[in-house]
Design a protein around this motif. Structure first.
Motif, mmCIF file in Angstrom:
data_model
loop_
_atom_site.group_PDB
_atom_site.id
_atom_site.type_symbol
_atom_site.label_atom_id
_atom_site.label_comp_id
_atom_site.label_asym_id
_atom_site.label_seq_id
_atom_site.Cartn_x
_atom_site.Cartn_y
_atom_site.Cartn_z
ATOM 1 N N ASP A 156 0.727 -1.130 -0.179
ATOM 2 C CA ASP A 156 -0.055 -0.071 0.023
ATOM 3 C C ASP A 156 0.897 1.176 -0.175
ATOM 4 O O ASP A 156 0.496 2.299 0.440
ATOM 5 C CB ASP A 156 -0.961 -0.030 1.193
ATOM 6 N N SER A 160 0.066 5.620 -7.238
ATOM 7 C CA SER A 160 -0.901 5.182 -8.190
ATOM 8 C C SER A 160 -0.307 3.852 -8.928
ATOM 9 O O SER A 160 0.713 3.206 -8.771
ATOM 10 C CB SER A 160 -0.590 6.245 -9.357
ATOM 11 N N CYS A 193 -5.875 7.778 -10.966
ATOM 12 C CA CYS A 193 -5.549 7.316 -9.507
ATOM 13 C C CYS A 193 -5.744 8.440 -8.574
ATOM 14 O O CYS A 193 -6.050 8.157 -7.409
ATOM 15 C CB CYS A 193 -4.287 6.678 -9.456
ATOM 16 N N TRP A 194 -5.234 9.634 -9.203
ATOM 17 C CA TRP A 194 -5.313 10.683 -8.148
ATOM 18 C C TRP A 194 -6.678 11.032 -7.852
ATOM 19 O O TRP A 194 -7.142 11.193 -6.499
ATOM 20 C CB TRP A 194 -4.769 12.049 -8.670
ATOM 21 N N ARG A 197 -8.143 8.391 -5.543
ATOM 22 C CA ARG A 197 -7.835 8.792 -4.055
ATOM 23 C C ARG A 197 -8.510 10.044 -3.629
ATOM 24 O O ARG A 197 -8.852 10.035 -2.129
ATOM 25 C CB ARG A 197 -6.367 8.946 -4.060
ATOM 26 N N ASP A 200 -11.627 9.164 -1.788
ATOM 27 C CA ASP A 200 -11.238 8.352 -0.647
ATOM 28 C C ASP A 200 -11.369 6.826 -0.962
ATOM 29 O O ASP A 200 -11.816 5.952 0.251
ATOM 30 C CB ASP A 200 -12.346 8.594 0.451
ATOM 31 N N SER A 202 -8.598 3.199 -2.097
ATOM 32 C CA SER A 202 -7.136 3.044 -1.922
ATOM 33 C C SER A 202 -6.867 2.365 -3.249
ATOM 34 O O SER A 202 -7.430 1.627 -4.087
ATOM 35 C CB SER A 202 -6.944 2.147 -0.854
ATOM 36 N N ILE A 329 -4.031 12.554 1.169
ATOM 37 C CA ILE A 329 -3.328 11.849 0.110
ATOM 38 C C ILE A 329 -1.839 12.291 -0.080
ATOM 39 O O ILE A 329 -1.150 11.487 -0.605
ATOM 40 C CB ILE A 329 -3.959 12.680 -1.164
ATOM 41 N N TYR A 332 0.788 9.461 0.760
ATOM 42 C CA TYR A 332 1.198 8.606 -0.242
ATOM 43 C C TYR A 332 1.985 9.201 -1.566
ATOM 44 O O TYR A 332 2.579 8.446 -2.282
ATOM 45 C CB TYR A 332 -0.165 8.040 -1.086
#
Length: 352
Positions: A156, A160, A193-194, A197, A200, A202, A329, A332
């Motif tokens: 995790d 992305s 992928c942004w 995220r 909310d 994963s 965010i 990550y």
């Protein structure tokens, strides 16, 4: 499963043969050909047109990677969408293991397999997930390293998934607006992928699912200049769309400063090392040419011309998609020294 083909005669048949050997119980394969002229579309039809699992869509023009994927996603029927590059090969369990990852947790919306470079001994990594810093610089985690399982427990710790092989829950893909079709090439996966995220959800790396990738690179100045245009264009648009107003100025200013420093120092550094090629013969350090400078400036001016359209997309994202804060965010995102990230941009051969 969705595969976009463009001039893929070297790879596409091997790709399709591998995916059709999957042990996943039921699936369809949508192949979108973007007006190839190398005979690859005819090769696909000749070998697979009688296979009921394969649906072939032929475009009269090259509409780009993002739009072609969206085109297939709109007519797909599955619970999940597995996006694959035409120069990939899967093993028989990859699809099943990726689907299992998505089913294991309602919050997981995207998963990426372990991407290994084709025909390397010992096996070398293409990507174990993509990383990004706050200024939009994206990197493949582990690229070029011998695979020793060193990222297998970091499932995790990615920002992305890489578009060369990624699986997405179809309902989430549609909800966040699919791929941005203005991203003709590059960063469409990071941008998607942004937004996921922001909703909310994963993103997970699945090391026991393995896909092999040829990762073909650019061999000439014109192709490299075109790549720089799309990277600059898409980086800026991505930042404007996805950051909150509170954090946008800092990130955008940092991104523009990167381009300014690159413009000053890039020719100086590369004048001494241009024309260097890797072991496969790919040009890794382009010569400082007016063509490259025009590409970078062109990407910046595209954003000025398209600002109203980008702000409209931003409004929809911030109003209807955002459920997570920038602070959440950012956990990550890469926290490397900005200067180190900048040097990686100046020296493309140094990406790791």
């Amino acid at each position: 499963m969705i595969i976009v083909n463009f001039q893929g005669s070297r790879f596409i048949l091997g790709c399709l043969r591998s995916v059709l050997s999957s042990d996943y119980p039921s699936f369809e394969v949508l192949v979108v050909d973007n007006a190839s002229t190398d005979g690859s579309a005819e090769l696909i039809e000749e070998e697979f047109e009688k296979d009921p699992r394969v649906i072939i869509i032929r475009n009269s023009v090259n509409v780009g990677f993002a739009k072609a994927n969206n085109q297939a996603a709109k007519i797909s029927h599955g619970e999940f969408l597995l996006f694959l590059n035409a120069d990939t090969r899967t093993d028989e369990s990859s699809m099943r293991r990726l689907a299992e990852a998505l089913r294991s947790d309602d919050r997981i919306a995207v998963a990426q397999p372990k991407l290994l470079l084709i025909d390397t001994d010992p096996p070398r990594i293409d990507s174990t997930g993509d990383l990004m810093d706050p200024y939009g610089n994206g990197y493949r985690r582990g690229v070029g390293l011998v695979d020793r399982g060193q990222f297998d427990d970091k499932v995790d710790k990615i920002f992305s998934a890489r578009g060369a092989a990624m699986i997405v829950k179809r309902d989430i893909f549609i909800k966040v607006g699919m791929f941005d079709e203005d991203f003709f090439l590059y960063l469409e996966d990071v941008d998607l992928c942004w937004r996921i995220r922001l909703a909310d959800k994963s993103i997970r790396y699945v090391p026991n699912a393995v896909v092999f990738h040829a990762a073909a690179g650019s061999r000439d100045q014109a192709m490299l200049a075109r790549a720089w245009f799309h990277v600059v264009k898409n980086q800026l648009a991505m930042i404007v769309k996805n950051y909150s107003w509170r954090h946008l100025p800092k990130s955008l200013a940092g991104r523009l400063l990167c381009y300014a420093i690159v413009a000053i120092y890039y020719p100086v550094i590369l004048a001494k090392t241009h024309g260097r090629r890797d072991n496969a013969g790919f040009l890794t350090r382009p010569a400082p040419t007016p063509q490259m400078a025009r590409a970078v400036l062109g990407g910046m001016f595209w954003n000025l011309r398209s600002l109203r359209q980008t702000l409209s997309k931003r409004s929809r994202i911030q109003t209807f998609i955002r459920r997570a804060s920038d602070e959440a965010i950012s956990s990550y995102m890469e926290k490397r020294d900005p200067l180190a990230n900048l040097l990686r941009q100046i020296d493309p051969a140094g990406l790791t």
